[in-house]
Design an enzyme around this catalytic site. Structure first.
Site, short mmCIF file in Angstrom:
data_model
loop_
_atom_site.label_atom_id
_atom_site.label_comp_id
_atom_site.label_asym_id
_atom_site.label_seq_id
_atom_site.Cartn_x
_atom_site.Cartn_y
_atom_site.Cartn_z
N LYS A 71 -1.86 -5.86 -5.24
CA LYS A 71 -1.67 -4.98 -6.40
C LYS A 71 -0.86 -5.71 -7.47
O LYS A 71 0.18 -6.29 -7.17
CB LYS A 71 -0.96 -3.69 -5.96
CG LYS A 71 -0.79 -2.66 -7.07
CD LYS A 71 -0.39 -1.31 -6.52
CE LYS A 71 -0.11 -0.30 -7.62
NZ LYS A 71 -1.27 -0.11 -8.53
N GLY B 96 1.03 3.55 -10.63
CA GLY B 96 0.84 4.62 -11.62
C GLY B 96 1.11 5.99 -11.01
O GLY B 96 1.63 6.89 -11.67
N ARG C 36 -12.06 -4.25 -6.09
CA ARG C 36 -11.95 -3.43 -4.86
C ARG C 36 -12.39 -2.00 -5.13
O ARG C 36 -13.19 -1.42 -4.39
CB ARG C 36 -10.49 -3.44 -4.35
CG ARG C 36 -10.05 -4.75 -3.72
CD ARG C 36 -8.57 -4.71 -3.33
NE ARG C 36 -7.70 -4.74 -4.49
CZ ARG C 36 -7.21 -5.83 -5.04
NH1 ARG C 36 -7.48 -7.02 -4.51
NH2 ARG C 36 -6.45 -5.79 -6.13
N HIS D 270 2.20 -0.34 -1.08
CA HIS D 270 0.82 -0.76 -1.37
C HIS D 270 0.51 -2.14 -0.78
O HIS D 270 1.42 -2.90 -0.42
CB HIS D 270 0.60 -0.82 -2.89
CG HIS D 270 0.36 0.51 -3.50
ND1 HIS D 270 1.37 1.37 -3.84
CD2 HIS D 270 -0.81 1.15 -3.84
CE1 HIS D 270 0.85 2.49 -4.36
NE2 HIS D 270 -0.46 2.38 -4.36
N ALA E 77 -16.81 -5.50 -9.97
CA ALA E 77 -16.68 -6.49 -8.89
C ALA E 77 -15.38 -6.32 -8.12
O ALA E 77 -15.16 -7.00 -7.11
CB ALA E 77 -16.76 -7.91 -9.47
N THR F 208 -4.47 1.88 -13.85
CA THR F 208 -3.09 2.27 -14.17
C THR F 208 -2.62 1.57 -15.45
O THR F 208 -3.35 0.79 -16.05
CB THR F 208 -2.19 1.89 -12.99
OG1 THR F 208 -2.50 0.54 -12.61
CG2 THR F 208 -2.44 2.81 -11.82
#
Ligand SMILES: NC(=O)C1=CN([C@@H]2O[C@H](COP(=O)(O)OP(=O)(O)OC[C@H]3O[C@@H](n4cnc5c(N)ncnc54)[C@H](O)[C@@H]3O)[C@@H](O)[C@H]2O)C=CC1
Ligand SMILES: O=C(O)C1=N[C@H](C(=O)O)C[C@H](O)C1
Length: 250
Positions: free
Chosen positions: A140, A146, A13, A136, A11, A79
């Site tokens: 996040k 990572g 992104r 980012h 579910a 990550t």
């Protein structure tokens, strides 16, 4: 032969994008979408050959062990991995009941990022200074990325092998942590900005010159060719593979 694929974190992104990519890929069939609250078992995996995990750093390791126990190969993009958690997966894969199972864990499946990491390691011994800046989207949950950790580790290993001195830095006072985090001696900076997806710059400096390596994932479609390649290749690999590089002769 069709490869049957389950997605954990379906579910999310990345998970939802992977589900679509699997449905559109020749020779792959999406057989299960699992997300938080779903149990991982042979039954819920719907006869999958391969599971793809894009969940969150706090759960990915437990998912991988459960998926190995459920009898599937695993491709992981989540990550949060380190030498200790890699070691536990290697140990699990070495048990007789896991014979034939494979796991691939990659911090980044985008070709531009994989190449940029390699270029950074190649360039790093030739410059006095090197730092990593990752940028980012603000949703996040982990920092640094990572990819930035892996980039810095690759840079540090290359500089150590070449006997290069640490990057010069006269900073004596940094009460706010403005010099960023440090991964194996390499400074790493994280930016979170609405409008961004996933980006990284490696800046390398010498007297009078600078090299900048930049990778931009403007869209999550950038990760899909690497994920699909890993799904196709994982069955012919043994044990634990780290990174996409080994699959593309890098
Ligand atoms: N390797 C690569 O190329 C890439 C890696 N990532 C990494 O992938 C991970 C996921 O990123 P996003 O999709 O943006 O996050 P997200 O937050 O959109 O999705 C995570 C999903 O995992 C689900 N989840 C949480 N606990 C779970 C559990 N125990 N079992 C199953 N599902 C569970 C959540 O409900 C959510 O749907 C992050 O670690 C991110 O850094 C992201 C992009 C590319
Ligand atoms: O969370 C993300 O979005 C991304 N996560 C990965 C990371 O932490 O390196 C890969 C990419 O940067 C996107």
């Amino acid at each position: 032969m069709t490869i049957r694929v389950a997605v954990t974190g379906a579910a999310g992104r990345m998970g939802s994008t992977v589900c679509q990519a699997v449905q559109e890929a020749d020779g792959l069939e999406l057989v299960a979408r699992l997300d938080a609250g779903d149990t991982i078992s042979t039954e819920t995996l719907g006869g999958a050959d391969v599971a793809v995990d894009f969940t969150v750093p706090t759960v990915t390791e437990a998912n991988v062990h459960a998926l190995i126990d459920a009898g599937v190969d695993v491709v992981v993009g989540t990550t949060g991995w380190n030498e200790e958690s890699y070691g536990r997966v290697r140990e699990h894969l070495a048990r007789p009941e896991a014979a034939g199972r494979s796991v691939l864990i990659a911090p980044n499946f985008a070709l531009s990022a994989v190449l940029s990491m390699r270029f950074a390691a190649l360039a790093a011994p030739y410059f006095e200074s090197v730092e990593v800046i990752e940028l980012h989207h603000p949703n996040k949950v982990d920092a640094p990325s990572g990819t930035a950790v892996a980039t810095a580790q690759g840079i540090a290993a290359a500089r150590a092998a070449a006997g290069v001195a640490p990057s010069p830095d006269a900073t004596e006072s940094d009460p706010l942590g403005a010099r960023g985090g440090v991964v194996d001696g390499v400074h790493v900076h994280a930016v979170r900005l609405r409008g961004l997806t996933a980006h990284e710059e490696v800046v390398l400096g010498n007297p009078g010159e600078q090299l900048t390596l930049r990778t931009d994932s403007f869209d999550r479609s950038s990760f899909m060719p690497g994920v699909v390649l890993a799904v196709r290749e994982i069955g012919s690999r043994e044990g634990l593979t780290i990174g996409l590089g080994p699959l593309i002769n890098l």
